[in-house]
Design a protein around this motif. Structure first.
Motif, mmCIF file in Angstrom:
data_model
loop_
_atom_site.group_PDB
_atom_site.id
_atom_site.type_symbol
_atom_site.label_atom_id
_atom_site.label_comp_id
_atom_site.label_asym_id
_atom_site.label_seq_id
_atom_site.Cartn_x
_atom_site.Cartn_y
_atom_site.Cartn_z
ATOM 1 N N ALA A 159 0.653 -1.045 0.045
ATOM 2 C CA ALA A 159 0.347 0.003 0.059
ATOM 3 C C ALA A 159 0.798 1.691 -0.095
ATOM 4 O O ALA A 159 0.435 2.170 -0.208
ATOM 5 C CB ALA A 159 -1.152 -0.209 1.300
ATOM 6 N N PHE A 160 2.329 0.919 0.519
ATOM 7 C CA PHE A 160 2.880 1.945 0.507
ATOM 8 C C PHE A 160 2.729 2.877 -1.504
ATOM 9 O O PHE A 160 2.684 4.229 -1.339
ATOM 10 C CB PHE A 160 4.607 2.238 0.178
ATOM 11 C CG PHE A 160 5.678 2.981 0.119
ATOM 12 C CD1 PHE A 160 5.506 4.224 0.515
ATOM 13 C CD2 PHE A 160 6.576 3.116 -1.196
ATOM 14 C CE1 PHE A 160 6.485 5.159 0.042
ATOM 15 C CE2 PHE A 160 6.482 3.820 -2.159
ATOM 16 C CZ PHE A 160 7.195 4.867 -1.268
ATOM 17 N N SER A 161 3.253 2.417 -2.337
ATOM 18 C CA SER A 161 2.845 2.442 -3.393
ATOM 19 C C SER A 161 1.907 3.171 -3.676
ATOM 20 O O SER A 161 1.275 4.572 -4.190
ATOM 21 C CB SER A 161 2.472 1.347 -4.436
ATOM 22 O OG SER A 161 4.320 1.184 -4.094
ATOM 23 N N ALA A 162 0.444 2.673 -3.064
ATOM 24 C CA ALA A 162 -0.546 3.427 -3.297
ATOM 25 C C ALA A 162 -0.528 4.714 -2.309
ATOM 26 O O ALA A 162 -1.368 5.534 -3.067
ATOM 27 C CB ALA A 162 -2.111 3.136 -2.776
ATOM 28 N N LYS A 163 -0.452 5.035 -1.215
ATOM 29 C CA LYS A 163 -0.500 5.867 -0.612
ATOM 30 C C LYS A 163 0.971 7.120 -0.810
ATOM 31 O O LYS A 163 0.270 8.295 -0.971
ATOM 32 C CB LYS A 163 0.507 5.624 1.068
ATOM 33 C CG LYS A 163 -0.783 5.391 1.923
ATOM 34 C CD LYS A 163 0.318 4.369 2.933
ATOM 35 C CE LYS A 163 -0.881 3.619 3.746
ATOM 36 N NZ LYS A 163 -0.050 3.117 4.796
ATOM 37 N N ARG A 164 2.057 6.127 -2.150
ATOM 38 C CA ARG A 164 2.434 6.965 -2.357
ATOM 39 C C ARG A 164 1.908 8.403 -3.519
ATOM 40 O O ARG A 164 1.914 8.627 -3.954
ATOM 41 C CB ARG A 164 3.748 7.015 -3.247
ATOM 42 C CG ARG A 164 5.372 8.021 -4.328
ATOM 43 C CD ARG A 164 5.503 9.495 -3.287
ATOM 44 N NE ARG A 164 6.742 8.492 -2.206
ATOM 45 C CZ ARG A 164 6.979 8.932 -0.975
ATOM 46 N NH1 ARG A 164 6.037 10.378 -1.375
ATOM 47 N NH2 ARG A 164 8.166 8.381 -0.866
ATOM 48 N N LEU A 165 0.696 8.131 -5.007
ATOM 49 C CA LEU A 165 0.882 8.119 -5.572
ATOM 50 C C LEU A 165 -0.739 9.058 -5.344
ATOM 51 O O LEU A 165 -0.826 9.828 -5.955
ATOM 52 C CB LEU A 165 -0.428 6.893 -6.495
ATOM 53 C CG LEU A 165 0.605 6.324 -7.174
ATOM 54 C CD1 LEU A 165 0.134 4.651 -8.312
ATOM 55 C CD2 LEU A 165 1.646 7.173 -7.786
ATOM 56 N N GLU A 166 -1.244 8.876 -4.029
ATOM 57 C CA GLU A 166 -2.393 8.888 -3.597
ATOM 58 C C GLU A 166 -1.299 11.054 -2.899
ATOM 59 O O GLU A 166 -2.259 12.022 -3.521
ATOM 60 C CB GLU A 166 -3.162 8.907 -1.909
ATOM 61 C CG GLU A 166 -3.957 9.325 -1.661
ATOM 62 C CD GLU A 166 -4.701 9.123 0.487
ATOM 63 O OE1 GLU A 166 -5.861 9.531 0.042
ATOM 64 O OE2 GLU A 166 -4.067 8.527 0.429
ATOM 65 N N SER A 167 -0.797 10.717 -2.507
ATOM 66 C CA SER A 167 0.289 11.166 -2.070
ATOM 67 C C SER A 167 0.830 13.645 -2.764
ATOM 68 O O SER A 167 0.753 14.180 -2.992
ATOM 69 C CB SER A 167 1.618 11.467 -1.096
ATOM 70 O OG SER A 167 2.827 11.654 -1.881
ATOM 71 N N MET A 168 0.465 12.487 -3.786
ATOM 72 C CA MET A 168 1.150 12.987 -5.434
ATOM 73 C C MET A 168 0.159 13.828 -5.955
ATOM 74 O O MET A 168 -0.007 14.662 -7.140
ATOM 75 C CB MET A 168 1.992 11.974 -6.839
ATOM 76 C CG MET A 168 3.344 11.919 -5.965
ATOM 77 S SD MET A 168 4.362 10.122 -6.826
ATOM 78 C CE MET A 168 3.719 10.970 -8.754
ATOM 79 N N GLY A 169 -1.431 13.338 -5.926
ATOM 80 C CA GLY A 169 -2.754 13.325 -6.465
ATOM 81 C C GLY A 169 -2.904 12.775 -8.122
ATOM 82 O O GLY A 169 -4.249 13.251 -8.357
ATOM 83 N N LEU A 170 -2.021 11.940 -7.924
ATOM 84 C CA LEU A 170 -2.696 11.348 -9.386
ATOM 85 C C LEU A 170 -3.600 9.898 -9.236
ATOM 86 O O LEU A 170 -4.335 9.310 -9.926
ATOM 87 C CB LEU A 170 -1.309 10.089 -9.532
ATOM 88 C CG LEU A 170 0.525 10.811 -9.906
ATOM 89 C CD1 LEU A 170 1.170 9.772 -9.786
ATOM 90 C CD2 LEU A 170 -0.566 11.510 -10.970
ATOM 91 N N ILE A 171 -3.936 9.808 -7.368
ATOM 92 C CA ILE A 171 -5.663 9.190 -7.614
ATOM 93 C C ILE A 171 -5.510 9.906 -6.278
ATOM 94 O O ILE A 171 -5.395 10.336 -5.406
ATOM 95 C CB ILE A 171 -5.014 7.446 -7.382
ATOM 96 C CG1 ILE A 171 -4.177 7.734 -5.942
ATOM 97 C CG2 ILE A 171 -4.776 6.979 -7.920
ATOM 98 C CD1 ILE A 171 -3.891 5.835 -5.538
#
Length: 154
Positions: free
Chosen positions: A114-126
């Motif tokens: 889930a780290f990757s998903a959290k990173r994508l969320e923090s970047m505004g990509l999801i």
């Protein structure tokens, strides 16, 4: 290890024996499944196994043509023990792996999951993460298939 039908077709394909129990099948031990699967995958010429390696971050590049304006182009890795001790040891330089496709399949917190998903969320990509809940195998397996999708454009 129990497997809900029709997933036994995959077991047939990789020659893992099982007992048929009606709506599901039972493999003698999960290690039998994993060792067979690992053996088949690792014998392929285009597969590399990075043992005791953690993904610490995603590599990105600007991509103005995409919504969000960023393309994932690889991962930053380090040895697991280094990752686990960033707070109490000097840092060791990470390694990078450029890749045209990055797949995270665990869905759980961890060195990659889930780290990757959290990173994508923090970047505004999801926009939002779904959250973890207690396991209901019948609905969970259906949801995994139904919700398998591209998270960010290639």
């Amino acid at each position: 290890m129990s497997v809900r039908k029709p997933a036994q077709r995959f077991l047939d394909e990789i020659d893992v024996p099982y007992e048929d129990e009606g709506n599901y099948v039972v493999v003698k031990h999960a290690a039998l499944f994993m060792s067979t699967l690992m053996s088949k995958v690792l014998s392929m010429s285009n597969v590399k196994l990075f043992n005791a390696t953690c993904v610490e971050d995603l590599i990105t590049r600007p991509a103005p043509e995409l919504s969000g304006g960023v393309r994932i182009v690889g991962v930053v890795t380090n040895w697991t023990l280094v990752t686990l001790h960033h707070d109490d040891h000097s840092c060791m330089d990470p390694n990078t792996i450029n890749a045209p496709l990055v797949i995270s399949t665990t869905g759980h917190d961890g060195p990659f999951g889930a780290f990757s998903a959290k990173r994508l969320e923090s970047m505004g990509l999801i926009s939002k993460l779904g959250g973890m809940r207690g396991l209901d195998m019948n609905s969970a397996e259906d949801a995994i298939v139904k919700n398998t999708r591209e998270v960010t454009p290639v």
